[in-house]
Design a protein around this motif. Structure first.
Motif, PDB file in Angstrom:
ATOM      1  N   TYR A   1       0.812  -1.208   0.000  1.00  0.00           N
ATOM      2  CA  TYR A   1       0.000   0.000   0.000  1.00  0.00           C
ATOM      3  C   TYR A   1       0.850   1.265   0.000  1.00  0.00           C
ATOM      4  O   TYR A   1       1.900   1.338   0.631  1.00  0.00           O
ATOM      5  CB  TYR A   1      -0.924   0.023   1.213  1.00  0.00           C
ATOM      6  N   VAL A   2       0.346   2.276  -0.710  1.00  0.00           N
ATOM      7  CA  VAL A   2       0.936   3.615  -0.729  1.00  0.00           C
ATOM      8  C   VAL A   2      -0.077   4.577  -0.117  1.00  0.00           C
ATOM      9  O   VAL A   2      -1.276   4.484  -0.404  1.00  0.00           O
ATOM     10  CB  VAL A   2       1.272   4.057  -2.170  1.00  0.00           C
TER      11      VAL A   2
ATOM     12  N   ARG B   1       8.008   8.007   6.161  1.00  0.00           N
ATOM     13  CA  ARG B   1       7.968   6.560   5.919  1.00  0.00           C
ATOM     14  C   ARG B   1       6.906   6.246   4.857  1.00  0.00           C
ATOM     15  O   ARG B   1       6.228   5.214   4.911  1.00  0.00           O
ATOM     16  CB  ARG B   1       7.638   5.795   7.192  1.00  0.00           C
ATOM     17  N   GLY B   2       6.737   7.153   3.917  1.00  0.00           N
ATOM     18  CA  GLY B   2       5.640   7.032   2.972  1.00  0.00           C
ATOM     19  C   GLY B   2       5.887   6.088   1.832  1.00  0.00           C
ATOM     20  O   GLY B   2       5.354   6.290   0.738  1.00  0.00           O
ATOM     21  N   GLY B   3       6.666   5.061   2.049  1.00  0.00           N
ATOM     22  CA  GLY B   3       6.922   4.081   0.998  1.00  0.00           C
ATOM     23  C   GLY B   3       5.842   3.023   0.937  1.00  0.00           C
ATOM     24  O   GLY B   3       4.651   3.307   1.093  1.00  0.00           O
ATOM     25  N   ILE B   4       6.260   1.800   0.747  1.00  0.00           N
ATOM     26  CA  ILE B   4       5.331   0.679   0.609  1.00  0.00           C
ATOM     27  C   ILE B   4       5.162   0.006   1.971  1.00  0.00           C
ATOM     28  O   ILE B   4       6.136  -0.240   2.684  1.00  0.00           O
ATOM     29  CB  ILE B   4       5.853  -0.349  -0.413  1.00  0.00           C
TER      30      ILE B   4
ATOM     31  N   ARG C   1      -0.169  -0.382  -4.733  1.00  0.00           N
ATOM     32  CA  ARG C   1       1.004   0.198  -5.394  1.00  0.00           C
ATOM     33  C   ARG C   1       0.819   0.376  -6.896  1.00  0.00           C
ATOM     34  O   ARG C   1       1.135   1.418  -7.453  1.00  0.00           O
ATOM     35  CB  ARG C   1       2.214  -0.692  -5.110  1.00  0.00           C
ATOM     36  N   PHE C   2       0.275  -0.630  -7.567  1.00  0.00           N
ATOM     37  CA  PHE C   2       0.183  -0.576  -9.028  1.00  0.00           C
ATOM     38  C   PHE C   2      -1.248  -0.310  -9.511  1.00  0.00           C
ATOM     39  O   PHE C   2      -1.579  -0.596 -10.654  1.00  0.00           O
ATOM     40  CB  PHE C   2       0.713  -1.880  -9.632  1.00  0.00           C
ATOM     41  N   ASP C   3      -2.070   0.249  -8.640  1.00  0.00           N
ATOM     42  CA  ASP C   3      -3.449   0.561  -9.019  1.00  0.00           C
ATOM     43  C   ASP C   3      -3.511   1.978  -9.585  1.00  0.00           C
ATOM     44  O   ASP C   3      -3.453   2.963  -8.848  1.00  0.00           O
ATOM     45  CB  ASP C   3      -4.368   0.438  -7.796  1.00  0.00           C
TER      46      ASP C   3
END
Length: 517
Positions: A83-84, A94-97, A180-182
């Motif tokens: 999730y992002v 910490r806004g990564g995955i 992530r890929f949406d």
């Protein structure tokens, strides 16, 4: 036993009870995990030292620690989809995955923005990988991490006054959390009624679906002169909203602005606010053609008499330029408007930006998707109407007064009424209900704020006028001192709605307006 110890004891008992319920009902694994995360989040809050807490002030921290879980809403994603997360008004540290995201809404009865506590959930090999003041190891390989704003993360590494740090750190909105890929960026953070012990999830009247968030306005470019703007059944050929002003006629006009940002930010009472305000105006002589409403994505339930409102000058709040132009045009035309009533009821940032709608669906508020208090002040400067009554029922509404006060000479005919101070939230629709409940036939607006019963509103309503007695009138512009001597028929004829102006009076006023330019 002190209060904090008592609360902690009660929470421990509740946790034991919840644990028994989990085992007896054999919840699915994702529900069991979500319950574990929720308990960990509550425990994390109870363990905090409020004198050192960065994401909110000390007094609110103490209040937060005393709030029972049954008064909070719990939001979570499912586990394991990379999730992002993004906020409308700031980036996240910490806004990564992350493996999952959860959030606690401690004030379900407050309007956004208000404090929301957001956590990341990540799987780790051992508790040693989950060490730090903003982390908590939950067991079973889960690490709970407090989410903070990016600017807050920078503040942690330098010495600064804590009052500045709090403003940099506090999260005031639910983040948009998507896979992530949406590419559609569908919201995955949802309120969960399945976790026992929290308040029931809010049920909004709004019909917009998160699945089509940002798709309905693909052909409406607010930064250009696009002639197409479409929202479901609401179709407007241009960004220009018609400003009605007939020659030899002066009218009361109203502009209602209620953004929503996303479906989740539209509270269950938001649509009711617009209906209450609209009906109040109609009762006091405002013509239906003279009331313009800008609401969220332009979709409202046609219930409880809303059909008249939605079929007359009803537009999506996505049209920022239309909103600004509409106000500015009324303010530029002498003898067009007697009383200009402006109602504000949108999610708002602490620095004075009203969120309109997430037009492109990316969860980040750009300039075309917000209407700042500073822009509003610019649009109202030296307004040519006889009266401007600005009513703001939204969090941080006191910022409107702060902004206008800096150049009070430019707002001599403006009176501002806010639901609270600059640092207060707006609760439910308390303030709007109060305004709608008042008999405005002979009510002097200048006394409304002091007449508010303290028990009827949670925040502290504020009133400001640039010049004394600017609000010494009724809602429809009748002088307070004389309204009581008029019959209802006389009030309707002389003050309510529209009146014809003598030809000479019209030309005199226009010549004055031209000479002042």
């Amino acid at each position: 036993m002190d209060a904090v110890t008592f609360v902690s004891t009660i929470l421990s008992i509740v946790s034991i009870c919840l644990g028994a319920r989990v085992s007896s009902q054999s919840l699915r694994s994702d529900d069991a995990e979500s319950l574990q995360w929720a308990r960990g989040a509550l425990e994390f809050l109870r363990e905090q030292d409020c004198s050192q807490m960065l994401f909110t002030g000390e007094s609110e921290c103490e209040r937060l620690k005393s709030i029972e879980a049954g008064r909070m809403n719990y939001y979570s994603t499912n586990l394991g989809n990379d999730y992002v997360s993004v906020l409308p008004d700031s980036g996240l540290s910490r806004g990564g995955i992350h493996d999952a995201v959860i959030a606690l809404d401690p004030y379900p009865n407050a309007n956004f923005g208000h404090l929301v506590i957001v956590f990341y959930i990540d799987r780790v090999n051992s508790g040693e990988r989950c060490i730090g003041n903003t982390n908590k190891y939950l067991g079973n390989g889960f690490c709970l991490q407090l989410a903070l704003k990016n600017r807050c993360y920078n503040a942690l590494h330098r010495t600064m006054q804590r009052r500045h740090t709090v403003g940099r750190c506090q999260i005031n909105f639910l983040p948009l959390v998507h896979e992530r890929f949406d590419n559609t960026k569908r919201q995955q953070l949802e309120c969960r009624n399945s976790v026992t012990g929290f308040a029931p999830c809010p049920v909004s009247q709004h019909r917009a679906s998160e699945s089509n968030q940002g798709q309905f306005m693909n052909n409406c470019e607010l930064n250009s002169n696009s002639r197409r703007c479409m929202s479901g059944r609401v179709q407007t050929p241009s960004l220009r909203v018609r400003t009605r002003c007939k020659i030899f006629e002066i009218c009361d006009q109203a502009i209602l602005i209620s953004g929503g940002w996303r479906g989740q930010a539209i509270r269950p009472w938001t649509e009711e606010n617009l209906k209450l305000t609209y009906n109040m105006l109609r009762t006091n002589g405002f013509k239906k053609q003279r009331i313009t409403t800008f609401f969220a994505d332009g979709e409202m339930q046609d219930t409880d008499g809303a059909e008249e409102q939605t079929s007359n000058n009803f537009y999506p709040a996505t049209q920022k330029l239309a909103i600004r132009n509409h106000i500015a045009e009324f303010c530029s035309m002498p003898r067009c408007v007697d009383s200009l009533y402006i109602y504000l009821n949108s999610p708002m940032t602490s620095d004075g930006k009203m969120l309109l709608w997430d037009t492109n669906g990316n969860g980040i508020a750009d300039e075309s998707e917000t209407y700042s208090v500073r822009e509003l002040a610019s649009d109202l400067q030296d307004c040519a109407t006889n009266h401007v009554y600005l009513v703001a029922d939204q969090s941080y509404s006191g910022t409107v007064i702060d902004e206008l006060y800096q150049s009070a000479f430019a707002y001599r005919n403006v009176a501002v009424f806010t639901s609270g101070k600059v640092d207060q939230y707006a609760w439910d629709n308390e303030y709007t209900k109060y305004w709608a409940s008042v008999n405005h036939t002979r009510q002097c607006l200048g006394t409304l704020t002091k007449d508010v019963a303290p028990s009827s509103v949670t925040s502290t309503p504020q009133f400001w006028e640039a010049e004394q007695n600017s609000a010494n009138t009724t809602l429809y512009g009748a002088p307070c001192n004389f309204a009581k001597f008029f019959t209802m028929r006389e009030l309707k004829r002389e003050y309510m709605g529209c009146q014809n102006l003598p030809t000479a009076h019209w030309f005199i006023k226009f010549s004055r307006g031209d000479s002042e330019k």
